[in-house]
Design an enzyme around this catalytic site. Structure first.
Site, short mmCIF file in Angstrom:
data_model
loop_
_atom_site.label_atom_id
_atom_site.label_comp_id
_atom_site.label_asym_id
_atom_site.label_seq_id
_atom_site.Cartn_x
_atom_site.Cartn_y
_atom_site.Cartn_z
N THR A 40 0.82 -1.21 0.00
CA THR A 40 0.00 0.00 0.00
C THR A 40 0.85 1.26 0.00
N GLY A 180 -15.87 10.54 4.77
CA GLY A 180 -14.79 10.25 5.70
C GLY A 180 -13.81 11.40 5.80
N SER A 181 -13.59 11.88 7.02
CA SER A 181 -12.62 12.97 7.20
C SER A 181 -11.47 12.50 8.08
N GLY A 182 -10.96 11.30 7.78
CA GLY A 182 -9.74 10.84 8.43
C GLY A 182 -8.56 11.39 7.64
N TYR A 183 -7.41 10.76 7.80
CA TYR A 183 -6.20 11.24 7.12
C TYR A 183 -6.40 11.26 5.60
N ILE A 184 -7.03 10.19 5.08
CA ILE A 184 -7.16 10.08 3.62
C ILE A 184 -8.10 11.17 3.11
N GLY A 185 -9.27 11.31 3.76
CA GLY A 185 -10.25 12.31 3.32
C GLY A 185 -9.68 13.72 3.38
N GLY A 270 -12.04 4.46 6.26
CA GLY A 270 -11.23 3.51 7.02
C GLY A 270 -10.87 2.30 6.17
N HIS A 444 18.50 30.05 14.91
CA HIS A 444 17.50 31.06 14.56
C HIS A 444 17.50 31.28 13.06
C1 LIG Z 1 -3.94 6.82 0.75
C2 LIG Z 1 -3.05 6.37 1.87
C3 LIG Z 1 -2.07 7.22 2.35
C4 LIG Z 1 -1.25 6.82 3.39
N1 LIG Z 1 -0.28 7.69 3.84
C5 LIG Z 1 0.52 7.32 4.86
C6 LIG Z 1 1.56 8.19 5.32
O1 LIG Z 1 1.73 9.30 4.83
N2 LIG Z 1 2.34 7.75 6.33
C7 LIG Z 1 2.18 6.52 6.90
O2 LIG Z 1 2.94 6.18 7.80
N3 LIG Z 1 1.20 5.68 6.48
C8 LIG Z 1 0.39 6.04 5.47
N4 LIG Z 1 -0.58 5.18 5.03
C9 LIG Z 1 -0.70 3.85 5.67
C10 LIG Z 1 0.38 2.90 5.12
O3 LIG Z 1 0.30 2.88 3.71
C11 LIG Z 1 0.24 1.49 5.68
O4 LIG Z 1 0.15 1.56 7.07
C12 LIG Z 1 1.48 0.71 5.27
O5 LIG Z 1 1.50 0.54 3.88
C13 LIG Z 1 1.63 -0.61 6.01
O6 LIG Z 1 1.17 -1.65 5.27
P1 LIG Z 1 1.51 -3.17 5.57
O7 LIG Z 1 2.96 -3.39 5.73
O8 LIG Z 1 0.63 -3.59 6.67
O9 LIG Z 1 1.02 -3.89 4.26
P2 LIG Z 1 0.70 -3.33 2.83
O10 LIG Z 1 1.65 -2.27 2.42
O11 LIG Z 1 -0.74 -3.03 2.74
O12 LIG Z 1 1.05 -4.60 1.92
C14 LIG Z 1 0.32 -5.78 1.93
C15 LIG Z 1 0.66 -6.56 0.69
O13 LIG Z 1 0.18 -7.87 0.83
C16 LIG Z 1 -0.31 -8.32 -0.43
N5 LIG Z 1 -1.23 -9.44 -0.19
C17 LIG Z 1 -2.43 -9.40 0.47
N6 LIG Z 1 -2.97 -10.62 0.55
C18 LIG Z 1 -2.11 -11.47 -0.07
C19 LIG Z 1 -2.12 -12.86 -0.31
N7 LIG Z 1 -3.11 -13.64 0.11
N8 LIG Z 1 -1.08 -13.39 -1.00
C20 LIG Z 1 -0.06 -12.62 -1.44
N9 LIG Z 1 0.00 -11.30 -1.23
C21 LIG Z 1 -1.01 -10.72 -0.55
C22 LIG Z 1 -0.95 -7.08 -1.02
O14 LIG Z 1 -1.08 -7.17 -2.41
C23 LIG Z 1 0.04 -6.00 -0.58
O15 LIG Z 1 1.03 -5.78 -1.55
C24 LIG Z 1 -1.41 5.54 3.97
C25 LIG Z 1 -2.39 4.67 3.49
C26 LIG Z 1 -3.20 5.07 2.45
C27 LIG Z 1 -4.24 4.11 1.94
N1 LIG Z 2 -0.40 10.75 6.83
C1 LIG Z 2 -0.64 9.52 7.26
O1 LIG Z 2 0.05 8.96 8.11
C2 LIG Z 2 -1.78 8.75 6.65
C3 LIG Z 2 -2.41 9.23 5.51
C4 LIG Z 2 -3.46 8.49 4.99
C5 LIG Z 2 -3.83 7.30 5.59
N2 LIG Z 2 -3.17 6.87 6.69
C6 LIG Z 2 -3.58 5.61 7.36
O2 LIG Z 2 -4.64 5.00 6.65
C7 LIG Z 2 -5.70 4.66 7.55
C8 LIG Z 2 -7.02 4.80 6.87
O3 LIG Z 2 -7.33 6.18 6.62
P1 LIG Z 2 -8.83 6.67 6.50
O4 LIG Z 2 -8.81 8.16 6.37
O5 LIG Z 2 -9.55 5.87 5.49
O6 LIG Z 2 -9.45 6.20 7.87
P2 LIG Z 2 -9.57 6.86 9.31
O7 LIG Z 2 -9.92 5.76 10.21
O8 LIG Z 2 -8.38 7.71 9.62
O9 LIG Z 2 -10.82 7.86 9.18
C9 LIG Z 2 -12.07 7.39 8.77
C10 LIG Z 2 -13.09 8.49 8.98
O10 LIG Z 2 -14.30 8.06 8.35
C11 LIG Z 2 -15.40 8.35 9.21
N3 LIG Z 2 -16.47 7.40 8.89
C12 LIG Z 2 -16.56 6.09 9.21
N4 LIG Z 2 -17.68 5.56 8.69
C13 LIG Z 2 -18.30 6.55 8.00
C14 LIG Z 2 -19.49 6.61 7.22
N5 LIG Z 2 -20.26 5.55 7.01
N6 LIG Z 2 -19.82 7.81 6.68
C15 LIG Z 2 -19.04 8.91 6.87
N7 LIG Z 2 -17.91 8.90 7.58
C16 LIG Z 2 -17.54 7.73 8.13
C17 LIG Z 2 -14.85 8.21 10.61
O11 LIG Z 2 -15.61 8.97 11.53
C18 LIG Z 2 -13.41 8.77 10.44
O12 LIG Z 2 -13.36 10.15 10.66
C19 LIG Z 2 -5.53 5.58 8.74
O13 LIG Z 2 -5.91 4.94 9.93
C20 LIG Z 2 -4.08 5.92 8.75
O14 LIG Z 2 -3.42 5.14 9.70
C21 LIG Z 2 -2.16 7.57 7.24
#
Ligand SMILES: Cc1cc2nc3c(=O)[nH]c(=O)nc-3n(C[C@H](O)[C@H](O)[C@H](O)COP(=O)(O)OP(=O)(O)OC[C@H]3O[C@@H](n4cnc5c(N)ncnc54)[C@H](O)[C@@H]3O)c2cc1C
Ligand SMILES: NC(=O)c1ccc[n+]([C@@H]2O[C@H](COP(=O)([O-])OP(=O)(O)OC[C@H]3O[C@@H](n4cnc5c(N)ncnc54)[C@H](O)[C@@H]3O)[C@@H](O)[C@H]2O)c1
Length: 460
Positions: A40, A180-185, A270, A444
């Site tokens: 991811t 959704g207004s978490g980090y992604i939203g 989420g 500074h």
């Molecule tokens: C839009 C977005 C933005 C983000 N931004 C940040 C950020 O700025 N900073 C931060 O710290 N985190 C961020 N995150 C969260 C971060 O990406 C994840 O926490 C991180 O990638 C950890 O993932 P992981 O190691 O658990 O597995 P993942 O990176 O999700 O990898 C899992 C892998 O397993 C593979 N897989 C699944 N099932 C199987 C199977 N049965 N067989 C073989 N392969 C399989 C999948 O294809 C995938 O490649 C963000 C997430 C998203 C969605």
């Molecule tokens: N900068 C970063 O580190 C970063 C950036 C992006 C994502 N991430 C990771 O990815 C994870 C997923 O991010 P995310 O933003 O999807 O999830 P999130 O859990 O951060 O936020 C989800 C939001 O959706 C809302 N929600 C839940 N159900 C709903 C519904 N039915 N209708 C409307 N709102 C609803 C919740 O109240 C919450 O505010 C995070 O937990 C974070 O750890 C991290």
């Protein structure tokens, strides 16, 4: 059946370094990946979003050029080029990770989907066709999560966007609605607003970012609204429908029935674990009620020799946490150190502008835990560097243990908030007191210099 010493399922942020290090330590290791190396973070998360957010920041500076005494008569956002730039960064990161594994001796990369067939046996449905049975005494699950899709009537009948598909658009949405207004939203909301879309965010929570203190959440909401994003909190979406080229959402908020019509809908409420597709029951593995693997503080499941790294075990979902899981496991299993995930720090940074950098306890959590707390707050309008650079939104907040003057937690909503938070994280780790931070010499006029001023507020 091919035999290994270790099998890593999924090439996420913990799985890749673990597989490489185990192989280098002499373990015959296989890593199974059904999609792309890097998981991811590299392919759908951190890398592409932060690459695109950099473009949003550039558009913002140009759009506000008058403020800087610079006249730009006109400019155009080319989403296709922004996406191409993002793809180039992603491909270089993915390529680097793939090459690093390919040249590791003793490491086999198997492209395909793994499913358990027994306690220590797996079947891989190979990407190129066919199947392969594999086994190992040590199995590491690093399969991550996917976007969670809520059961809202009508949602399954429309073409909604996820964090992956929104980054493939080549035409700017005229009106992007985000559930959704978490980090992604919030990160995507501000990005697309800056690129020129109208943006509305709908969240069911009463408070934005419910794990933050109220003052921090309110300041983030203000940042979003100042960016031109319309925010609806405490809102429940009742129905979604496609009407011609538009998507209509009906929702309730604060006792009112509301309707909104957008051109695109991003679902960012989420994540859901990729666990059941592994057929964990065949190995006797226990899941919690949300489908995450149950693990102990040593990251071991209920089945001896099967471990879990990253998001699929639940808990804080961040790249650096998955990476730390690898360190905990490697040191434990290879170096025989007594490692654990208990009480480890969980810093994070939300990449809105300004960033929100966070570490440790919030004021609310510290009080609930029974600490006698002092709280220091400093508005960014009082930070020299923020005034000089024209970035005065947000504030700094530190929660201090009144009994020993040490930091319990910090939130920095400000320019380079993540970097300033990291300075504070080091202070926390080193047991540095608020008094020492108030008097420490910082160059500074860095943002970090304002750490002096933050703790000076306690003197008044
Ligand atoms: C839009 C977005 C933005 C983000 N931004 C940040 C950020 O700025 N900073 C931060 O710290 N985190 C961020 N995150 C969260 C971060 O990406 C994840 O926490 C991180 O990638 C950890 O993932 P992981 O190691 O658990 O597995 P993942 O990176 O999700 O990898 C899992 C892998 O397993 C593979 N897989 C699944 N099932 C199987 C199977 N049965 N067989 C073989 N392969 C399989 C999948 O294809 C995938 O490649 C963000 C997430 C998203 C969605
Ligand atoms: N900068 C970063 O580190 C970063 C950036 C992006 C994502 N991430 C990771 O990815 C994870 C997923 O991010 P995310 O933003 O999807 O999830 P999130 O859990 O951060 O936020 C989800 C939001 O959706 C809302 N929600 C839940 N159900 C709903 C519904 N039915 N209708 C409307 N709102 C609803 C919740 O109240 C919450 O505010 C995070 O937990 C974070 O750890 C991290």
């Amino acid at each position: 059946m091919r035999k290994f010493d270790a099998i890593v399922i999924g090439s996420g942020q913990g799985g890749v370094p673990l597989a490489k290090k185990l192989a280098k330590a002499g373990w015959q290791t296989a890593i199974v990946e059904k999609r792309w190396i890097g998981g991811t973070c590299i392919n759908d998360g951190c890398t592409p979003t932060k690459s695109m957010i950099a473009c949003g920041a550039a558009a913002h500076v140009i759009a506000n050029s008058q403020e800087w005494g610079i006249t730009v008569s006109d400019f155009k956002v080319d989403l296709e080029k922004i996406v191409q730039r993002k793809n180039k960064v992603v491909e270089s990161f993915r390529g680097g990770a793939t090459k690093g594994m390919e040249k590791t001796e003793g490491l086999s990369i198997i492209y395909g989907e793994a499913v358990f067939t027994g306690e220590k046996t797996l079947n891989v449905i190979l990407k190129d066709g066919g199947e392969e049975a594999i086994t190992a005494p040590h199995i590491f699950i690093n399969t991550g999560t996917l976007p969670k899709i809520p059961p809202v009537p009508g949602l399954d009948t429309i073409k909604y966007l996820t964090n992956t598909s929104i980054m493939e658009l080549t035409k700017l949405p005229s009106h992007l609605v985000i559930m959704g207004s978490g980090y992604i939203g919030l990160e995507f909301g501000q990005l697309f607003r800056r690129l020129g879309s109208q943006v509305t965010i709908i969240d069911r929570g009463k408070q934005l970012l419910k794990h933050e203190d109220e003052d921090v959440a309110a300041a983030v909401k203000k940042v979003m609204e100042t960016s031109g994003v319309t925010m609806h909190t405490g809102a429940n979406v009742q129905k979604v429908e496609q009407i011609g080229d538009t998507i209509r959402l009906q929702f309730t908020a604060n006792g009112e029935n509301l309707t909104i019509t957008g051109s695109h809908l991003l679902v960012a409420i989420g994540r859901t674990p990729q666990s059941t597709s592994l057929q964990p029951e065949k190995a006797g593995l226990a899941l919690d009620d949300k489908g995450y693997f149950k693990v102990n503080d040593q990251l071991e499941t209920n089945v001896s020799g099967i471990y879990v790294l990253g998001d699929v075990k639940g808990g804080p979902e961040f790249t650096h946490i998955s990476y730390n899981d690898y360190l905990v496991l490697y040191k434990r299993l290879v170096n025989k150190e007594d490692t654990s995930i208990k009480d480890r720090p969980v810093p994070y940074c939300m990449f809105t502008d300004p960033q929100l950098g966070r570490i440790g306890l919030t004021e609310k959590a510290a009080k609930e835990a029974g600490y006698d707390v002092k709280v220091a707050c400093l508005d960014m309008t009082r930070v020299a560097r923020a005034i000089e650079t024209g970035n005065t939104q947000g504030f700094m907040k530190a929660v201090i243990n009144a009994n020993d003057d040490k930091l319990l937690g910090v939130a920095i909503l400000g320019p380079e908030g993540g970097e300033v938070m990291s300075v504070m994280q080091m202070a926390m780790l080193g047991g540095i007191t608020a008094k020492q931070l108030r008097e420490m010499i910082f160059a500074h006029p860095l943002y970090s210099e304002s750490i002096n001023n933050l703790f000076m507020t306690l003197e008044k």
